[in-house]
Design a protein around this motif. Structure first.
Motif, PDB file in Angstrom:
ATOM      1  N   LYS A  69      33.271  43.630  36.020  1.00 32.46           N
ATOM      2  CA  LYS A  69      34.280  43.681  37.240  1.00 32.46           C
ATOM      3  C   LYS A  69      35.572  44.584  37.147  1.00 32.46           C
ATOM      4  CE  LYS A  69      33.783  38.670  37.730  1.00 32.46           C
ATOM      5  NZ  LYS A  69      34.286  37.268  37.676  1.00 32.46           N
ATOM      6  N   THR A  70      35.955  44.783  35.868  1.00 31.28           N
ATOM      7  CA  THR A  70      36.999  45.752  35.813  1.00 31.28           C
ATOM      8  C   THR A  70      36.481  47.271  36.179  1.00 31.28           C
ATOM      9  OG1 THR A  70      38.084  44.488  34.034  1.00 31.28           O
ATOM     10  CG2 THR A  70      38.789  46.732  34.160  1.00 31.28           C
ATOM     11  N   LEU A  71      35.242  47.414  35.602  1.00 32.94           N
ATOM     12  CA  LEU A  71      34.786  49.049  35.677  1.00 32.94           C
ATOM     13  C   LEU A  71      34.224  49.156  37.084  1.00 32.94           C
ATOM     14  CD1 LEU A  71      32.799  49.417  32.418  1.00 32.94           C
ATOM     15  CD2 LEU A  71      34.744  50.515  33.264  1.00 32.94           C
ATOM     16  N   SER A  72      33.878  47.970  37.957  1.00 32.54           N
ATOM     17  CA  SER A  72      33.682  47.976  39.302  1.00 32.54           C
ATOM     18  C   SER A  72      34.952  48.332  40.306  1.00 32.54           C
ATOM     19  CB  SER A  72      32.869  46.867  39.416  1.00 32.54           C
ATOM     20  OG  SER A  72      32.749  46.696  41.106  1.00 32.54           O
ATOM     21  N   GLY A  73      35.939  47.606  39.770  1.00 32.77           N
ATOM     22  CA  GLY A  73      37.175  48.013  40.597  1.00 32.77           C
ATOM     23  C   GLY A  73      37.634  49.266  40.333  1.00 32.77           C
ATOM     24  N   TYR A  74      37.472  50.077  39.174  1.00 36.30           N
ATOM     25  CA  TYR A  74      37.935  51.537  38.875  1.00 36.30           C
ATOM     26  C   TYR A  74      36.724  52.140  39.624  1.00 36.30           C
ATOM     27  CZ  TYR A  74      41.320  50.555  34.899  1.00 36.30           C
ATOM     28  OH  TYR A  74      42.250  50.247  34.542  1.00 36.30           O
ATOM     29  N   ALA A  75      35.502  52.272  39.707  1.00 37.81           N
ATOM     30  CA  ALA A  75      34.545  52.915  40.179  1.00 37.81           C
ATOM     31  C   ALA A  75      35.034  52.932  41.693  1.00 37.81           C
ATOM     32  CB  ALA A  75      33.179  52.419  40.039  1.00 37.81           C
ATOM     33  N   ASP A  76      35.118  51.914  42.576  1.00 40.86           N
ATOM     34  CA  ASP A  76      35.564  51.754  43.886  1.00 40.86           C
ATOM     35  C   ASP A  76      36.802  52.451  43.963  1.00 40.86           C
ATOM     36  OD1 ASP A  76      33.390  50.064  44.365  1.00 40.86           O
ATOM     37  OD2 ASP A  76      34.624  48.094  44.244  1.00 40.86           O
ATOM     38  N   GLU A  77      37.861  52.480  42.947  1.00 37.16           N
ATOM     39  CA  GLU A  77      39.142  53.233  43.336  1.00 37.16           C
ATOM     40  C   GLU A  77      38.929  54.761  43.403  1.00 37.16           C
ATOM     41  OE1 GLU A  77      43.542  53.711  41.081  1.00 37.16           O
ATOM     42  OE2 GLU A  77      42.269  52.084  40.770  1.00 37.16           O
ATOM     43  N   ALA A  78      37.894  55.252  42.405  1.00 37.14           N
ATOM     44  CA  ALA A  78      37.396  56.533  42.314  1.00 37.14           C
ATOM     45  C   ALA A  78      36.981  57.179  43.579  1.00 37.14           C
ATOM     46  CB  ALA A  78      36.722  56.995  41.103  1.00 37.14           C
ATOM     47  N   LYS A  79      35.761  56.423  44.023  1.00 40.25           N
ATOM     48  CA  LYS A  79      35.192  56.679  45.556  1.00 40.25           C
ATOM     49  C   LYS A  79      36.286  56.542  46.631  1.00 40.25           C
ATOM     50  CE  LYS A  79      30.990  54.693  43.774  1.00 40.25           C
ATOM     51  NZ  LYS A  79      29.911  53.647  43.639  1.00 40.25           N
ATOM     52  N   LYS A  80      37.115  55.702  46.662  1.00 35.12           N
ATOM     53  CA  LYS A  80      38.139  55.885  47.780  1.00 35.12           C
ATOM     54  C   LYS A  80      38.988  57.183  47.572  1.00 35.12           C
ATOM     55  CE  LYS A  80      38.515  50.681  48.453  1.00 35.12           C
ATOM     56  NZ  LYS A  80      39.231  49.593  48.013  1.00 35.12           N
ATOM     57  N   ALA A  81      39.087  57.607  46.333  1.00 29.39           N
ATOM     58  CA  ALA A  81      39.740  58.719  46.128  1.00 29.39           C
ATOM     59  C   ALA A  81      38.990  59.948  46.393  1.00 29.39           C
ATOM     60  CB  ALA A  81      40.381  58.860  44.772  1.00 29.39           C
ATOM     61  N   GLY A  82      37.945  59.967  46.581  1.00 30.65           N
ATOM     62  CA  GLY A  82      37.170  61.167  46.977  1.00 30.65           C
ATOM     63  C   GLY A  82      35.893  61.462  46.071  1.00 30.65           C
ATOM     64  N   ILE A  83      35.766  60.629  45.063  1.00 28.55           N
ATOM     65  CA  ILE A  83      34.923  61.029  43.978  1.00 28.55           C
ATOM     66  C   ILE A  83      33.491  60.553  44.391  1.00 28.55           C
ATOM     67  CG2 ILE A  83      33.997  61.036  41.544  1.00 28.55           C
ATOM     68  CD1 ILE A  83      36.943  62.631  41.997  1.00 28.55           C
TER      69      ILE A  83
END
Length: 168
Positions: A69-83
């Motif tokens: 869950k934590t990693l999924s949240g981080y991955a979503d944040e990175a995608k929202k930032a344009g990664i």
């Protein structure tokens, strides 16, 4: 010519320093172009469970689910930032070897961005620092994150004092 990184590994252990490493890794990935991949990992140290006499697999499952869950949240944040190229995994074993050797070999990592600390002082003395091991043995570049996003010390004197009072 500037160094270009295409595969960045960020170990996430739930500490403030690993969160800073993640946030800085987003910035590094963006500067290195849209084909740069961000690989997030949480390593479940299975040695921690060996000392529990009533070992129950549900404990490992709970730790794994929380990490996912934590990693999924981080991955979503990175995608929202344009990664565009972000993945994550939960691994099991000795964090030092998995972070310094196994994942870099498997994913062709050319930069590891890791928090300066993540364990409390007693654990660092007993089992050694994962960060120290990674910086000493990894074959790729390692960036140890010690500052916040404004390049100010991540651990202020007040926070250090509070941690000492709590035995951290």
């Amino acid at each position: 010519m500037l160094q270009s990184y295409k595969n960045i590994l960020v170990p996430i252990d739930g500490s403030y320093e690993s969160e800073l490493a993640f946030k800085k890794a987003i910035n590094v990935a963006k500067r290195n172009g849209e084909d740069t991949a961000l690989h997030l990992v949480h390593v479940v140290d299975t040695r921690a469970f060996q000392n529990i006499s009533s070992f129950d697999t549900t404990m490992v499952e709970q730790v794994t689910e929380t990490a996912k869950k934590t990693l999924s949240g981080y991955a979503d944040e990175a995608k929202k930032a344009g990664i565009k190229n972000v993945d994550f995994s939960v691994e099991y074993g000795a964090p030092k070897v998995i972070i310094a050797k196994d994942i870099p070999d498997e994913k062709k990592i050319d930069l590891i961005m890791i928090g300066a600390t993540g364990l409390n002082a007693v654990e660092r003395i007993l089992i050694g620092s994962v960060t120290e091991y990674v910086t000493r043995t990894a074959e790729c570049d390692v960036l140890v994150v010690r500052t916040d996003l404004e390049n100010k010390p991540a651990l202020t004197k007040d926070l250090i004092k509070a941690n000492r009072r709590e035995g951290l």
